[in-house]
Structure formats: structure tokens, C-alpha cells
Design a protein around this motif. Structure first.
Motif, PDB file in Angstrom:
ATOM      1  N   HIS A  40       9.091  -0.827  -7.312  1.00 25.05           N
ATOM      2  CA  HIS A  40       8.921  -0.868  -5.864  1.00 25.05           C
ATOM      3  C   HIS A  40      10.231  -1.311  -5.213  1.00 25.05           C
ATOM      4  CE1 HIS A  40       4.546  -0.298  -5.710  1.00 25.05           C
ATOM      5  NE2 HIS A  40       4.475  -1.052  -6.794  1.00 25.05           N
ATOM      6  N   TRP A  70       3.747  -7.828  -6.552  1.00 29.38           N
ATOM      7  CA  TRP A  70       2.998  -7.572  -5.324  1.00 29.38           C
ATOM      8  C   TRP A  70       3.755  -6.526  -4.518  1.00 29.38           C
ATOM      9  CZ3 TRP A  70      -1.761  -9.450  -5.143  1.00 29.38           C
ATOM     10  CH2 TRP A  70      -2.068 -10.592  -5.900  1.00 29.38           C
ATOM     11  N   SER A  71       3.123  -5.394  -4.287  1.00 32.39           N
ATOM     12  CA  SER A  71       3.793  -4.286  -3.598  1.00 32.39           C
ATOM     13  C   SER A  71       3.577  -4.316  -2.097  1.00 32.39           C
ATOM     14  CB  SER A  71       3.293  -2.951  -4.157  1.00 32.39           C
ATOM     15  OG  SER A  71       1.877  -2.841  -4.015  1.00 32.39           O
ATOM     16  N   SER A  72       2.581  -5.058  -1.629  1.00 29.92           N
ATOM     17  CA  SER A  72       2.270  -5.126  -0.209  1.00 29.92           C
ATOM     18  C   SER A  72       2.530  -6.543   0.292  1.00 29.92           C
ATOM     19  CB  SER A  72       0.805  -4.731   0.046  1.00 29.92           C
ATOM     20  OG  SER A  72       0.488  -4.803   1.425  1.00 29.92           O
ATOM     21  N   ASP A 119      -5.188 -12.038  -1.569  1.00 31.67           N
ATOM     22  CA  ASP A 119      -4.503 -11.656  -2.809  1.00 31.67           C
ATOM     23  C   ASP A 119      -4.516 -12.809  -3.810  1.00 31.67           C
ATOM     24  OD1 ASP A 119      -3.675  -9.075  -1.818  1.00 31.67           O
ATOM     25  OD2 ASP A 119      -2.138 -10.117  -0.647  1.00 31.67           O
ATOM     26  N   THR A 156      -5.593   3.600  -6.643  1.00 31.37           N
ATOM     27  CA  THR A 156      -4.405   2.757  -6.736  1.00 31.37           C
ATOM     28  C   THR A 156      -4.736   1.474  -7.486  1.00 31.37           C
ATOM     29  OG1 THR A 156      -3.615   3.604  -4.604  1.00 31.37           O
ATOM     30  CG2 THR A 156      -2.585   1.588  -5.441  1.00 31.37           C
ATOM     31  N   MET A 158      -4.548  -2.233  -8.452  1.00 33.83           N
ATOM     32  CA  MET A 158      -4.088  -3.430  -7.759  1.00 33.83           C
ATOM     33  C   MET A 158      -4.483  -4.655  -8.585  1.00 33.83           C
ATOM     34  SD  MET A 158      -2.796  -2.045  -4.965  1.00 33.83           S
ATOM     35  CE  MET A 158      -2.613  -3.409  -3.806  1.00 33.83           C
ATOM     36  N   GLY A 229       0.103  -0.906  -7.629  1.00 33.26           N
ATOM     37  CA  GLY A 229       0.502  -0.564  -6.267  1.00 33.26           C
ATOM     38  C   GLY A 229       0.915   0.865  -6.056  1.00 33.26           C
TER      39      GLY A 229
END
Length: 233
Positions: A40, A70-72, A119, A156, A158, A229
Motif C-alpha cells: 500500500h 492498516w490500509s485505511s 479497528d 476484500t 481485512m 486491504g
């Protein structure tokens, strides 16, 4: 299900409890059904970090889906606070909130009021008891971090993390423990061999603050490819 990794002997162990929620075990899904590992974009807070004092990346464990990235962002964090307004509760809460603030400059963390969509969830309680391979109850721990995988629509993979943090510690050790466990939850799934780092594998008499080596290691983790992600194509 326990997957083959090793847990180093920090007294407040971080145990990965992988609850594979993909229509059954992720290990039973054919690899082509999962997105390929990709890196990412590096979070701006880590991209701007320029320290070169070394790291302990070689001590970090990957998972069946890659590194715990963590992509977000920001990462939502829920802190359980009992309604009991006792001094113990307030001391625990302040220490945990301080630990969140300490990590926030490196990865943005957003406190939320509900655990449902958080999260990372930090619980005001001792970790659940564990059994040995022979069925004996193992020694109680004061803290533990667990992660679980789930699938977000359309396809996706997660993850989310739960931190169990005992209320029966002094303020300074609650802070040290919360910093350490948050390091695991943010992606540092391993331990440092140096007592000068927050992620040292054992508790120290005089707890330290987050070190440049901790951040260097976190940055290297976020440079690694992961399946987490990424949407299945």
C-alpha cells in the motif's frame, strides 16, 4: 485455529488468535481466490520519517495474509471505560489514552465511542484464560493482543484487533503495557531484542517511550506487500 508462529516471552504476551471468517478457513481457500500481495502507499506520517538508527524488522512475523498493515486511515480505536467512576478506572483510562496519543504522530488514530466498527478495541479486563495442550489452565496474563480476519464486501480481506489490558496495574505499567500492545495492534507483530525499545520482549523496571527503532520497524512493515486491504479481482 493456531497457525505456525512463535511468541516471544514478554510477560504481557501478545497471542494471535486468528479467527478466519472467510467462508471457512482462509488456509482452505485456494490462493487464486485471494488478492495478490501488494504494498500500500506509505502513510504520510511514516513517509516523512527519516531516522536511520536501525530497526528490528527481522524479528517481525508475517501472517497467512501478509504483514498486519492498516490500509485505511485513520485507524479507529475504541477504549472500553466502565461506568464505575473509581480512581482505578480513571487511572487506567488516562494511561491508555496517553498511549494512543503517543502512537498518533506516527499512524493517525481516531478514538470512537462504539466497539462495533472499531479497528482496534481496548478492553478493561484481563485476557481470557487459555488452556495448554493437555487441557490445563495456563498462568493468567495481564495483557494480550489478538487479531482476526474478516471479509469486507465485495471481497476484500481485512483485519481487526482486540487488546485485553488488566486494570490491576500501576499507572506507569499500564501506560507501558498499553504502548507495547498498541505497537502489536498497529502491525509490529514481534519484539525488539533491545530494552531501549517499547517493543522489547520483556518488561523493564523503568518503562521507556517509543523509540526511533520502533518507528523504523513500523515503517519497514508498512513498506511490505500484504493481501490485507486489497479487493479481489
Amino acid at each position: 485455529m493456531r497457525v505456525g508462529w512463535r511468541v516471544k516471552p514478554w510477560r504481557r504476551w501478545a497471542i494471535a488468535s486468528i479467527l478466519l471468517l472467510f467462508l471457512g478457513s482462509v488456509l482452505a481457500i485456494a490462493t487464486p481466490a485471494l488478492p495478490p500481495p501488494q504494498a500500500h502507499p506509505l502513510p504520510p506520517t511514516l513517509a516523512q520519517w527519516g531516522d536511520r538508527s536501525g530497526d528490528y524488522f527481522e524479528e517481525i512475523e508475517s501472517t497467512p495474509l501478509g504483514y498486519l498493515v492498516w490500509s485505511s486511515l485513520p485507524i479507529s480505536v475504541y477504549i472500553e471505560v466502565p461506568k464505575d467512576p473509581s480512581d482505578r478506572v480513571q487511572t487506567w483510562q488516562k494511561a491508555v489514552e496517553r498511549a494512543v496519543m503517543d502512537w498518533n504522530p506516527y499512524l493517525p488514530l481516531n478514538p470512537v465511542d462504539s466497539p462495533e466498527n472499531a479497528d482496534i478495541r481496548i478492553w478493561y479486563r484481563r485476557p481470557p484464560l487459555r488452556l495448554s495442550s493437555t487441557g490445563e489452565i495456563l498462568r493468567a496474563r495481564t495483557a494480550e493482543t489478538r487479531y482476526e480476519f474478516y471479509k469486507r464486501s465485495p471481497a476484500t480481506p481485512m483485519h481487526r484487533c482486540d487488546i485485553y489490558l488488566s486494570p490491576h496495574q500501576s499507572a506507569i505499567y499500564t501506560l507501558a503495557t498499553a504502548r507495547h500492545e498498541l505497537g502489536h495492534a498497529l502491525g509490529i507483530w514481534g519484539h525488539s531484542p533491545s530494552p531501549e525499545d517499547v517493543m522489547y520482549f520483556s518488561q523493564v523496571q523503568d518503562p521507556v517511550e517509543i523509540s526511533p527503532r520502533d518507528i523504523n520497524t513500523l515503517k519497514r512493515i508498512y513498506e511490505q506487500p500484504t493481501r490485507l486491504g486489497w479487493e479481489q479481482r
